[in-house]
Scaffold this motif. Structure first.
Motif, PDB file in Angstrom:
ATOM      1  N   THR A 138       0.834  -1.210   0.000  1.00  0.00           N
ATOM      2  CA  THR A 138       0.000   0.000   0.000  1.00  0.00           C
ATOM      3  C   THR A 138       0.865   1.254   0.000  1.00  0.00           C
ATOM      4  OG1 THR A 138      -1.616  -1.251   1.250  1.00  0.00           O
ATOM      5  CG2 THR A 138      -1.909   1.116   1.212  1.00  0.00           C
ATOM      6  N   PHE A 139       1.854   1.263   0.910  1.00  0.00           N
ATOM      7  CA  PHE A 139       2.736   2.439   0.964  1.00  0.00           C
ATOM      8  C   PHE A 139       3.553   2.523  -0.333  1.00  0.00           C
ATOM      9  CE2 PHE A 139       2.788   4.085   5.525  1.00  0.00           C
ATOM     10  CZ  PHE A 139       1.581   3.494   5.845  1.00  0.00           C
ATOM     11  N   GLY A 140       3.873   1.360  -0.916  1.00  0.00           N
ATOM     12  CA  GLY A 140       4.589   1.324  -2.201  1.00  0.00           C
ATOM     13  C   GLY A 140       3.772   2.009  -3.284  1.00  0.00           C
ATOM     14  N   PHE A 141       2.489   1.699  -3.338  1.00  0.00           N
ATOM     15  CA  PHE A 141       1.607   2.328  -4.345  1.00  0.00           C
ATOM     16  C   PHE A 141       1.588   3.843  -4.160  1.00  0.00           C
ATOM     17  CE2 PHE A 141      -2.941   3.557  -5.305  1.00  0.00           C
ATOM     18  CZ  PHE A 141      -2.761   3.630  -6.686  1.00  0.00           C
ATOM     19  N   TRP A 142       1.581   4.277  -2.914  1.00  0.00           N
ATOM     20  CA  TRP A 142       1.571   5.723  -2.661  1.00  0.00           C
ATOM     21  C   TRP A 142       2.895   6.366  -3.085  1.00  0.00           C
ATOM     22  CZ3 TRP A 142      -0.615   5.251   3.034  1.00  0.00           C
ATOM     23  CH2 TRP A 142      -1.952   4.804   2.958  1.00  0.00           C
ATOM     24  N   ARG A 143       3.931   5.481  -3.248  1.00  0.00           N
ATOM     25  CA  ARG A 143       5.230   6.010  -3.702  1.00  0.00           C
ATOM     26  C   ARG A 143       5.469   5.631  -5.152  1.00  0.00           C
ATOM     27  NH1 ARG A 143       7.327   3.468   1.401  1.00  0.00           N
ATOM     28  NH2 ARG A 143       6.943   5.070   2.990  1.00  0.00           N
ATOM     29  N   LYS A 144       4.425   5.550  -5.925  1.00  0.00           N
ATOM     30  CA  LYS A 144       4.472   5.366  -7.379  1.00  0.00           C
ATOM     31  C   LYS A 144       4.749   3.940  -7.836  1.00  0.00           C
ATOM     32  CE  LYS A 144       5.998  10.125  -8.377  1.00  0.00           C
ATOM     33  NZ  LYS A 144       4.847  10.825  -8.879  1.00  0.00           N
ATOM     34  N   GLN A 145       4.750   2.958  -6.935  1.00  0.00           N
ATOM     35  CA  GLN A 145       4.863   1.575  -7.409  1.00  0.00           C
ATOM     36  C   GLN A 145       3.502   1.122  -7.942  1.00  0.00           C
ATOM     37  OE1 GLN A 145       6.460  -0.580  -4.067  1.00  0.00           O
ATOM     38  NE2 GLN A 145       8.229   0.798  -4.031  1.00  0.00           N
ATOM     39  N   PRO A 146       3.484   0.030  -8.744  1.00  0.00           N
ATOM     40  CA  PRO A 146       2.207  -0.375  -9.331  1.00  0.00           C
ATOM     41  C   PRO A 146       1.166  -0.745  -8.269  1.00  0.00           C
ATOM     42  CG  PRO A 146       4.047  -1.604 -10.292  1.00  0.00           C
ATOM     43  CD  PRO A 146       4.601  -0.828  -9.141  1.00  0.00           C
ATOM     44  N   LEU A 147      -0.109  -0.516  -8.616  1.00  0.00           N
ATOM     45  CA  LEU A 147      -1.218  -0.904  -7.740  1.00  0.00           C
ATOM     46  C   LEU A 147      -1.339  -2.424  -7.742  1.00  0.00           C
ATOM     47  CD1 LEU A 147      -3.933  -0.221  -6.190  1.00  0.00           C
ATOM     48  CD2 LEU A 147      -5.042  -0.373  -8.420  1.00  0.00           C
ATOM     49  N   ASN A 148      -1.417  -3.027  -6.545  1.00  0.00           N
ATOM     50  CA  ASN A 148      -1.706  -4.463  -6.455  1.00  0.00           C
ATOM     51  C   ASN A 148      -3.203  -4.610  -6.162  1.00  0.00           C
ATOM     52  OD1 ASN A 148      -2.165  -7.099  -5.656  1.00  0.00           O
ATOM     53  ND2 ASN A 148      -0.180  -7.299  -4.619  1.00  0.00           N
ATOM     54  N   PRO A 149      -3.996  -5.104  -7.111  1.00  0.00           N
ATOM     55  CA  PRO A 149      -5.455  -5.141  -6.928  1.00  0.00           C
ATOM     56  C   PRO A 149      -5.907  -6.052  -5.787  1.00  0.00           C
ATOM     57  CG  PRO A 149      -4.863  -5.588  -9.222  1.00  0.00           C
ATOM     58  CD  PRO A 149      -3.589  -5.614  -8.425  1.00  0.00           C
ATOM     59  N   GLU A 150      -5.018  -6.890  -5.256  1.00  0.00           N
ATOM     60  CA  GLU A 150      -5.395  -7.756  -4.126  1.00  0.00           C
ATOM     61  C   GLU A 150      -4.755  -7.316  -2.818  1.00  0.00           C
ATOM     62  OE1 GLU A 150      -7.709 -10.201  -4.268  1.00  0.00           O
ATOM     63  OE2 GLU A 150      -7.985  -9.696  -6.381  1.00  0.00           O
ATOM     64  N   SER A 151      -3.962  -6.274  -2.841  1.00  0.00           N
ATOM     65  CA  SER A 151      -3.270  -5.853  -1.620  1.00  0.00           C
ATOM     66  C   SER A 151      -3.123  -4.335  -1.658  1.00  0.00           C
ATOM     67  CB  SER A 151      -1.900  -6.548  -1.554  1.00  0.00           C
ATOM     68  OG  SER A 151      -1.209  -6.158  -0.396  1.00  0.00           O
ATOM     69  N   ASN A 152      -4.020  -3.656  -0.950  1.00  0.00           N
ATOM     70  CA  ASN A 152      -4.078  -2.191  -1.060  1.00  0.00           C
ATOM     71  C   ASN A 152      -4.856  -1.615   0.136  1.00  0.00           C
ATOM     72  OD1 ASN A 152      -6.929  -2.560  -1.846  1.00  0.00           O
ATOM     73  ND2 ASN A 152      -6.036  -3.349  -3.744  1.00  0.00           N
ATOM     74  N   VAL A 153      -5.288  -0.388   0.022  1.00  0.00           N
ATOM     75  CA  VAL A 153      -6.022   0.241   1.137  1.00  0.00           C
ATOM     76  C   VAL A 153      -7.312  -0.514   1.457  1.00  0.00           C
ATOM     77  CG1 VAL A 153      -7.359   2.285   1.779  1.00  0.00           C
ATOM     78  CG2 VAL A 153      -5.110   2.558   0.811  1.00  0.00           C
ATOM     79  N   GLN A 154      -7.922  -1.123   0.478  1.00  0.00           N
ATOM     80  CA  GLN A 154      -9.211  -1.791   0.699  1.00  0.00           C
ATOM     81  C   GLN A 154      -9.058  -3.257   1.090  1.00  0.00           C
ATOM     82  OE1 GLN A 154     -11.669   0.240   0.658  1.00  0.00           O
ATOM     83  NE2 GLN A 154     -11.006   1.891  -0.692  1.00  0.00           N
ATOM     84  N   PHE A 155      -8.071  -3.932   0.528  1.00  0.00           N
ATOM     85  CA  PHE A 155      -7.976  -5.393   0.674  1.00  0.00           C
ATOM     86  C   PHE A 155      -6.731  -5.820   1.440  1.00  0.00           C
ATOM     87  CE2 PHE A 155     -10.280  -5.771  -3.681  1.00  0.00           C
ATOM     88  CZ  PHE A 155     -11.504  -5.541  -3.074  1.00  0.00           C
ATOM     89  N   GLY A 156      -6.945  -6.738   2.359  1.00  0.00           N
ATOM     90  CA  GLY A 156      -5.841  -7.296   3.123  1.00  0.00           C
ATOM     91  C   GLY A 156      -6.208  -7.320   4.595  1.00  0.00           C
ATOM     92  N   GLU A 157      -5.347  -7.981   5.375  1.00  0.00           N
ATOM     93  CA  GLU A 157      -5.636  -8.141   6.805  1.00  0.00           C
ATOM     94  C   GLU A 157      -5.877  -6.783   7.486  1.00  0.00           C
ATOM     95  OE1 GLU A 157      -3.777 -10.510  10.623  1.00  0.00           O
ATOM     96  OE2 GLU A 157      -2.391  -9.603   9.198  1.00  0.00           O
ATOM     97  N   GLY A 158      -6.954  -6.708   8.238  1.00  0.00           N
ATOM     98  CA  GLY A 158      -7.312  -5.452   8.913  1.00  0.00           C
ATOM     99  C   GLY A 158      -8.422  -4.721   8.186  1.00  0.00           C
ATOM    100  N   GLY A 159      -8.585  -5.048   6.890  1.00  0.00           N
ATOM    101  CA  GLY A 159      -9.668  -4.464   6.108  1.00  0.00           C
ATOM    102  C   GLY A 159      -9.441  -3.000   5.776  1.00  0.00           C
ATOM    103  N   ALA A 160     -10.528  -2.346   5.385  1.00  0.00           N
ATOM    104  CA  ALA A 160     -10.421  -0.993   4.837  1.00  0.00           C
ATOM    105  C   ALA A 160      -9.965   0.026   5.879  1.00  0.00           C
ATOM    106  CB  ALA A 160     -11.756  -0.578   4.243  1.00  0.00           C
ATOM    107  N   GLY A 161     -10.205  -0.270   7.153  1.00  0.00           N
ATOM    108  CA  GLY A 161      -9.902   0.763   8.149  1.00  0.00           C
ATOM    109  C   GLY A 161      -8.487   0.718   8.685  1.00  0.00           C
ATOM    110  N   THR A 162      -7.621  -0.134   8.145  1.00  0.00           N
ATOM    111  CA  THR A 162      -6.286  -0.301   8.745  1.00  0.00           C
ATOM    112  C   THR A 162      -5.436   0.958   8.566  1.00  0.00           C
ATOM    113  OG1 THR A 162      -6.471  -2.597   8.165  1.00  0.00           O
ATOM    114  CG2 THR A 162      -4.314  -1.850   8.879  1.00  0.00           C
ATOM    115  N   PHE A 163      -5.457   1.504   7.341  1.00  0.00           N
ATOM    116  CA  PHE A 163      -4.691   2.738   7.113  1.00  0.00           C
ATOM    117  C   PHE A 163      -5.701   3.875   7.181  1.00  0.00           C
ATOM    118  CE2 PHE A 163      -2.995  -0.768   4.519  1.00  0.00           C
ATOM    119  CZ  PHE A 163      -1.900  -1.050   5.312  1.00  0.00           C
TER     120      PHE A 163
END
Ligand code: FAD
Length: 535
Positions: A138-163
């Motif tokens: 997620t932090f990588g995407f915010w630093r211009k790395q490619p978006l991972n559609p399965e691992s981002n602000v919405q998806f992954g352990e902790g859910g949408a509210g983690t960040f």
């Protein structure tokens, strides 16, 4: 124990003032007050020259029965309610099958935790990665790395509210005090103790990450099992006379998992899963949600306006706001998910689309205040005709935002003054937008329907009458804000099961039964209990 509400004291009161106020309220001798526990502490800052702290306290006193009789007509003196959590069931010694929880956001975490604490050894399936790896993506995407559609602000352990800002309040009715259980479990997992008593508790991103790990470990220690990078693709259903029952789950890694009871805690962004469920005949309805932009001002301006000379007082922290405006065109505009001293984040989960949201750290020390300024929309008026039409609308707007941002995941942005004047922005002023990877200045009216532009243009000057400076020309707007709540409701019955699929328990924000971390946790508990009672 007695609960006393609405005890008001000045912001700068000394340590002994609370006991003195209780003694005076109850008209007792100092020796008769044995113990004080602050249950809640809020503040009233309507007059910022005389900010009052408002306490709810639980007190141990001598002669409690006499005092209760004496204050029988006073609603501010009552017996302290028993808010301790009590399990409704216990798993049988020899479990013949295990319940499954899909999604490890706040709803799934609490559903799995409660099931595990009752001995049901749940299996949890989460499409995203464990929270540390997810943080890197997620932090990588915010630093211009490619978006991972399965691992981002919405998806992954902790859910949408983690960040996120980790705000833990909502207006849900909670007669059974599940919310206390949520807060106690969070404290157990490392949240600051103050979340138990401040009126608007928040946790902040970094603390949430380690808390989520601890809660996962508790589920595992109690016999639960967690499978990351495992997306539920389809349900396997038995059908009899138009009524379905869950038989198993088809998973993205090719596995098949036989099961009879599934809690679906998908969150509001599982668009592909909603589509699959709809195609399989699970009853889904479109529901209202809201769209608009993120607004940013300097936090110091919001603090000054709300708290006057008391700005910076550590008890008050960074100031928030909550604003509503009913427009001439019949629309309602309101502020949502306000993050004091935070940052705007790139919250996309699909390639070629841009979405904004907000987060902060526990300290709330960043320069800007941000909030979503959104317009309520409904299926009847704005996306009629299909249960999933709200998702299509979200996608269209997110694509427009991607294009307007320059097709590189920059968010399109505009200065408030230019937005109100209807001209594209060319240069930033004093407020630097915090969204990364970056902001492309443009004309934001291109990315939302006209009625949204019109409504927000009317609302911002109205908000300025409540918070001086809100319409400040060089405040910034970025967009597009579309993931305010779920665009669908996976309808459930009184027994918390889907109205047409037995054994399927739609839950949390994605199913339309929660809005926010705390209420999603509460719904997780409710649904876990319903499942346990039907086991
Ligand atoms: P989610 O948290 O969305 O969790 C759903 C989980 O299901 C996800 O982990 C997802 O990966 C998984 N999943 C989805 N589909 C599948 C599938 N097919 N198979 C397996 N797993 C799947 N709320 C607040 O109360 N306070 C805040 O300060 C706040 N700030 C926020 C900031 C941001 C940036 C965002 C994005 C949201 C914020 N929210 C906040 C909203 C809050 O996060 C949500 O309301 C809450 O997380 C909903 O919980 P949930 O468990 O229902 O769903």
């Amino acid at each position: 124990m007695l609960r006393l509400t609405d005890i008001k004291l000045p912001l700068d009161h000394d340590d002994s003032a609370l006991a003195a106020a209780i003694i005076s309220k109850l008209a007792i001798a100092a020796d008769d007050l044995l113990n004080i526990n602050v249950f809640k502490r809020g503040y009233d800052a309507r007059n910022n020259r005389d900010i009052q702290l408002i306490y709810t306290v639980d007190v141990e006193v001598n002669s409690e029965a006499d005092l209760l009789a004496k204050f029988a007509k006073d609603t501010q003196v009552r017996v302290t309610p028993d808010m301790t959590y009590k399990f409704v069931a216990q798993a049988p010694e020899n479990l013949t099958h295990r319940p499954v929880v899909v999604g490890l956001g706040p709803c799934g975490i609490f559903a799995a935790l409660i099931l595990a604490q009752m001995g049901f050894k749940p299996i949890v399936l989460e499409r995203g990665k464990a929270v540390r790896e997810r943080t890197k993506d997620t932090f990588g995407f915010w630093r211009k790395q490619p978006l991972n559609p399965e691992s981002n602000v919405q998806f992954g352990e902790g859910g949408a509210g983690t960040f996120s800002d980790g705000k833990l309040y909502s207006q849900v009715k909670d007669r059974k005090h599940y919310g206390r259980k949520v807060l106690h479990e969070f404290v157990e997992a490392g949240a600051p103790e103050e979340i138990l008593y401040v009126s608007k508790p928040h946790i902040g991103t970094f603390k949430l990450v380690s808390m989520v790990e601890k809660m996962r470990q508790q589920i595992i220690d109690l016999g639960g099992e967690i499978r990351f990078s495992t997306r539920v693709e389809k349900l396997d259903l038995d059908e009899q006379d138009g009524q379905f029952a869950v038989k198993g789950l088809h998973l993205s890694d090719g596995d098949y998992l036989a099961c009879k009871q599934v809690i679906l805690a998908l969150g509001h962004s599982a668009r592909d899963t909603f589509q699959n469920l709809y195609e399989q005949g699970v009853y889904i309805e479109a529901k209202p949600f809201s769209i608009g932009f993120r607004i940013e001002h300097e936090q110091s301006m919001i603090d000054r306006c709300r708290f006057g000379d008391n700005a910076g007082n550590p008890i008050l922290g960074a100031a928030d706001y909550k604003l509503v405006h009913h427009c001439k065109n019949g629309r309602t505009v309101y502020s949502f998910c306000m993050c004091p001293g935070g940052t705007v984040v790139a919250a996309a989960s699909e390639p070629g689309r841009v979405v904004t949201n907000g987060m902060s750290q526990y300290s709330r020390h960043e320069r800007n205040a941000n909030s979503a300024i959104v317009v309520g929309i409904t299926p009847e008026q704005d996306y009629p005709g299909h249960p999933l039409a709200g998702i299509e609308l979200q996608r269209r707007l997110e694509e427009l935002a991607f294009k307007a941002g320059g097709e590189n995941y920059n968010a399109p942005g505009q200065l408030i003054g230019d937005f109100l004047a209807g001209k594209p922005s060319a240069e930033l002023g004093e407020v630097t937008p915090s969204y990364t990877p970056g902001v492309t200045l443009t004309d934001l009216s291109k990315v939302v329907p006209d009625y949204v532009t019109q409504a927000i243009r009317e609302a911002i000057p109205a908000f300025d009458r409540q918070i001086k400076g809100f319409a400040k020309a060089d405040g910034t707007l970025t967009g597009v804000e579309t993931r305010t709540s779920s665009p669908v409701c996976i309808k459930r019955d009184k027994d918390y099961q889907s109205v047409n699929v037995k054994g399927l328990y739609p839950a949390g924000e994605g199913a339309g039964y929660a809005g926010g971390i705390w209420s999603a946790g509460i719904d997780g508990i409710r649904v876990a209990e319903a499942l346990a009672l039907a086991f």
